[in-house]
Design an enzyme around this catalytic site. Structure first.
Site, PDB file in Angstrom:
ATOM      1  N   LYS A 207       0.848  -1.193   0.000  1.00 26.86           N
ATOM      2  CA  LYS A 207       0.000   0.000   0.000  1.00 26.86           C
ATOM      3  C   LYS A 207       0.886   1.247   0.000  1.00 26.86           C
ATOM      4  CE  LYS A 207      -3.599   2.135   2.738  1.00 26.86           C
ATOM      5  NZ  LYS A 207      -4.484   2.052   3.891  1.00 26.86           N
ATOM      6  N   GLU A 213      10.432  -4.945   4.236  1.00 22.06           N
ATOM      7  CA  GLU A 213      10.460  -6.337   3.780  1.00 22.06           C
ATOM      8  C   GLU A 213      10.165  -6.427   2.281  1.00 22.06           C
ATOM      9  OE1 GLU A 213       8.932  -5.253   6.465  1.00 22.06           O
ATOM     10  OE2 GLU A 213       9.069  -6.708   8.119  1.00 22.06           O
ATOM     11  N   GLY A 267      -4.805  -2.038   5.191  1.00 20.93           N
ATOM     12  CA  GLY A 267      -4.049  -3.205   4.723  1.00 20.93           C
ATOM     13  C   GLY A 267      -4.731  -4.530   5.036  1.00 20.93           C
ATOM     14  N   ARG A 268      -5.152  -4.690   6.294  1.00 16.41           N
ATOM     15  CA  ARG A 268      -5.731  -5.987   6.689  1.00 16.41           C
ATOM     16  C   ARG A 268      -7.154  -6.196   6.168  1.00 16.41           C
ATOM     17  NH1 ARG A 268      -4.347  -2.653  10.652  1.00 16.41           N
ATOM     18  NH2 ARG A 268      -5.935  -1.717  11.986  1.00 16.41           N
ATOM     19  N   GLU A 353      -4.237  -6.702  15.171  1.00 15.81           N
ATOM     20  CA  GLU A 353      -3.699  -5.407  14.727  1.00 15.81           C
ATOM     21  C   GLU A 353      -4.793  -4.336  14.858  1.00 15.81           C
ATOM     22  OE1 GLU A 353      -0.322  -4.933  11.640  1.00 15.81           O
ATOM     23  OE2 GLU A 353      -2.093  -4.303  10.526  1.00 15.81           O
ATOM     24  N   HIS A 384      -4.691 -33.323  18.353  1.00 24.00           N
ATOM     25  CA  HIS A 384      -3.540 -34.107  18.815  1.00 24.00           C
ATOM     26  C   HIS A 384      -2.388 -33.198  19.213  1.00 24.00           C
ATOM     27  CE1 HIS A 384      -5.546 -37.747  17.358  1.00 24.00           C
ATOM     28  NE2 HIS A 384      -6.023 -36.915  16.439  1.00 24.00           N
ATOM     29  N   LYS A 511       9.787  -0.956  13.806  1.00 26.79           N
ATOM     30  CA  LYS A 511      10.348  -0.655  12.483  1.00 26.79           C
ATOM     31  C   LYS A 511      11.420   0.431  12.619  1.00 26.79           C
ATOM     32  CE  LYS A 511       6.044  -1.274   9.820  1.00 26.79           C
ATOM     33  NZ  LYS A 511       5.055  -0.581   9.011  1.00 26.79           N
TER      34      LYS A 511
HETATM   35  O1  F6P Z   1       2.525  -4.342   9.890  1.00 26.67           O
HETATM   36  C1  F6P Z   1       2.118  -3.060   9.634  1.00 26.67           C
HETATM   37  C2  F6P Z   1       1.556  -2.893   8.280  1.00 26.67           C
HETATM   38  O2  F6P Z   1       1.438  -1.524   8.109  1.00 26.67           O
HETATM   39  C3  F6P Z   1       0.210  -3.587   8.066  1.00 26.67           C
HETATM   40  O3  F6P Z   1      -0.864  -2.898   8.587  1.00 26.67           O
HETATM   41  C4  F6P Z   1       0.180  -3.710   6.598  1.00 26.67           C
HETATM   42  O4  F6P Z   1      -0.779  -4.612   6.183  1.00 26.67           O
HETATM   43  C5  F6P Z   1       1.603  -4.157   6.316  1.00 26.67           C
HETATM   44  O5  F6P Z   1       2.369  -3.423   7.244  1.00 26.67           O
HETATM   45  C6  F6P Z   1       2.092  -3.946   4.918  1.00 26.67           C
HETATM   46  O6  F6P Z   1       2.076  -2.617   4.539  1.00 26.67           O
HETATM   47  P1  F6P Z   1       2.229  -2.190   3.016  1.00 26.67           P
HETATM   48  O7  F6P Z   1       1.098  -2.768   2.256  1.00 26.67           O
HETATM   49  O8  F6P Z   1       2.204  -0.690   3.029  1.00 26.67           O
HETATM   50  O9  F6P Z   1       3.547  -2.720   2.507  1.00 26.67           O
END
Ligand code: F6P
Length: 519
Positions: A207, A213, A267-268, A353, A384, A511
């Site tokens: 987003k 990452e 995002g979620r 979250e 189990h 972060k």
């Molecule tokens: O973990 C924090 C967060 O901002 C989430 O809310 C989001 O889904 C994820 O990182 C990824 O963010 P982006 O889509 O901006 O890479």
């Protein structure tokens, strides 16, 4: 809009009193006293049933919880959600994942602009793009049809699409779908090992397009790609999904290969947008649309049904009953289908979250519990693994069983056994096994001499609450309904806890410090 501390309401005081008076409720007794208890506490939508009968609740509990919902202005807040009010107050944003699956003609205005045409345009782009990839009309840089799709993203840009693609494997086409999320280089290395750059499509989903990452993984993937291809080839094999068009372009993605997102989709809550591109490519656009339509059915139910019959509202209220009155800490989610293997991590992000907050909408620290720790796994595997603790341990853990009446395979033998286990677990939790029964069993089984030494260990106290969510069959439509159910549950809990479920400042400090350490 009224934002009050829920503990100051009349309903909360009454719930506290009710809790003290009913602390010793016995599920078994309630079933003996009311032969219709199952029906009385089961709420339905077509092909979707919520059975709350095995919970530590009475009709009065439900009534008091409904009063709490009224005092917390839940109806007004649901209206605000659907009418694009900026309910994500800390970020000054509307919250409109529901608009992404609303195919009606009703306009939705964000800052006086109707957002419906943009949604339709993006859906159309998703459709054309997916169909061209599946048919082989759109190819990789050497003209060969794609064989593999890789979604590169994390959090909401990974968990939703990964869960859905996995859950709907049965409906999948010939393309192989992979997900790279972790900053751990092993993740990308292991997946890239299997891939041919000529026939792999990379979907960079972020987003913000700033997430460490995703950007790191995207760079690593590009380096790997450029060992065989040229910079000019990137436009054939890389697309992006983002609100940050500039950054995505800066990364070398062609403008026409960027799918837009909007700041009014968190995002979620984003799998319904172009974040779900990997879903549409994996199962086809028609199935993707079914997923949206299923969610829309749940949205309409949530928006228009009185709370006393409203499935996500009732489930959220019962969860609040445990969290804030029984002071339980966790909730186990136990889907009885291997296809929902990725469901728990997805729901973890959704609920934790969203509602893991300790400052309320009045900028005050809360003086009550918010959020539930979500955990779980698929049945029967988890029987189990951790069920021992739920059955005989010292903690009270409300559980949610999710099951499907009809299987997707033809082996009825398996399905009968699966469902027998599905129903047996809740029964064992609720009704347990008495001392007398254990005694008799040991005697009848020829273990009379062991009665003294074994009896205390074989008793199940029972009275452990569980909820049953039963659907007809796992389809894109029913999965859409199930996900939207949990999205609305999350929202209702946030309203009743007087918190903003739509920001996530809690992930920032880690972060920030990681960047400092890196420097
Ligand atoms: O973990 C924090 C967060 O901002 C989430 O809310 C989001 O889904 C994820 O990182 C990824 O963010 P982006 O889509 O901006 O890479």
């Amino acid at each position: 809009m009224k934002t009050i501390n829920p503990t100051t309401t009349k309903a909360w005081q009454e719930l506290q009193k009710h809790f003290k008076e009913n602390k010793h409720l016995k599920i078994k007794k309630m079933f003996i006293n009311n032969k219709n208890r199952k029906q009385d506490f089961t709420y339905s939508l077509p092909n979707f049933e919520l059975d709350l009968s095995k919970n530590l609740i009475t009709q009065k509990t439900i009534q008091l919880l409904l009063n709490l919902a009224d005092e917390m202005c839940l109806k007004e807040k649901i209206d605000a959600l659907f009418t694009a009010k900026k309910i994500n107050v800390t970020e000054n944003r509307a919250v409109l994942h529901t608009a992404l699956r609303d195919f009606s003609d009703t306009e939705i205005l964000v800052d006086t602009k109707n957002i419906k045409p943009e949604i339709t345009k993006t859906l159309h782009k998703i459709k054309t793009f997916s169909e061209n990839i599946i048919s082989g009309k759109t190819t990789g840089y050497t003209g060969k049809a794609f064989t593999d799709i890789v979604n590169v993203g994390i959090g909401g840009s990974d968990l939703g699409p990964k869960m859905v693609v996995n859950a709907l494997k049965f409906y999948k086409n010939h393309l192989k779908t992979h997900f790279i999320s972790n900053i751990d280089g092993d993740h990308s290395a292991e997946i890239l090992k299997e891939l041919n750059p000529e026939t792999t499509l990379f979907i960079l989903v972020s987003k913000t397009f700033t997430t460490q990452e995703t950007i790191t993984n995207a760079k690593t993937i590009q380096q790997w790609f450029l060992k065989k291809a040229t910079k000019n080839d990137i436009k054939h094999n890389f697309v992006a999904v983002s609100t940050n068009i500039e950054k995505a372009q800066g990364f070398g993605i062609a403008k026409e290969n960027i799918f837009t997102m909007w700041d009014w989709v968190g995002g979620r809550f984003s799998l319904w947008s172009a974040v779900g591109l990997s879903i549409s490519i994996s199962i086809g656009f028609d199935n993707f649309k079914e997923l949206l339509l299923g969610a829309n059915q749940m949205d309409n139910h949530f928006k228009n049904t009185p709370f006393s019959k409203n499935l996500p509202v009732l489930d959220a209220l019962v969860s609040i009953w445990y969290t804030n009155f029984y002071q339980t800490q966790t909730e186990a989610i136990l889907p009885y289908t291997q296809y929902l293997e990725q469901f728990v991590p997805f729901i973890q992000q959704l609920l934790m979250e969203s509602n893991g907050k300790s400052t309320d909408l009045n900028k005050q620290p809360v003086n009550y519990q918010t959020g539930t720790i979500i955990w779980g796994n698929v049945g029967t595997n988890m029987q189990h693994a951790f069920m021992q603790l739920i059955h005989q341990g010292t903690k009270l853990i409300p559980t949610q069983f999710i099951g499907f009446k009809k299987p997707l395979h033809n082996n009825l033998e398996h399905h009968k056994k699966l469902l027998a286990n599905f129903y047996a677990q809740g029964e064992a939790l609720a009704f347990g096994k008495s001392k007398e029964k254990v005694h008799l069993e040991l005697k009848l089984n020829g273990n009379k001499d062991k009665i003294e030494s074994l009896l205390p260990y074989k008793i199940f106290t029972g009275n452990k609450p569980s909820t049953y969510i039963t659907l007809d069959k796992l389809t894109p439509f029913s999965l859409g309904k199930l996900i939207a159910f949990y999205e609305h549950k999350t929202f209702v809990q946030g309203v009743l806890w007087n918190i903003n479920s739509f920001d996530q400042f809690g992930v920032e400090l880690g972060k920030e410090l990681a960047n400092k350490k890196l420097a």
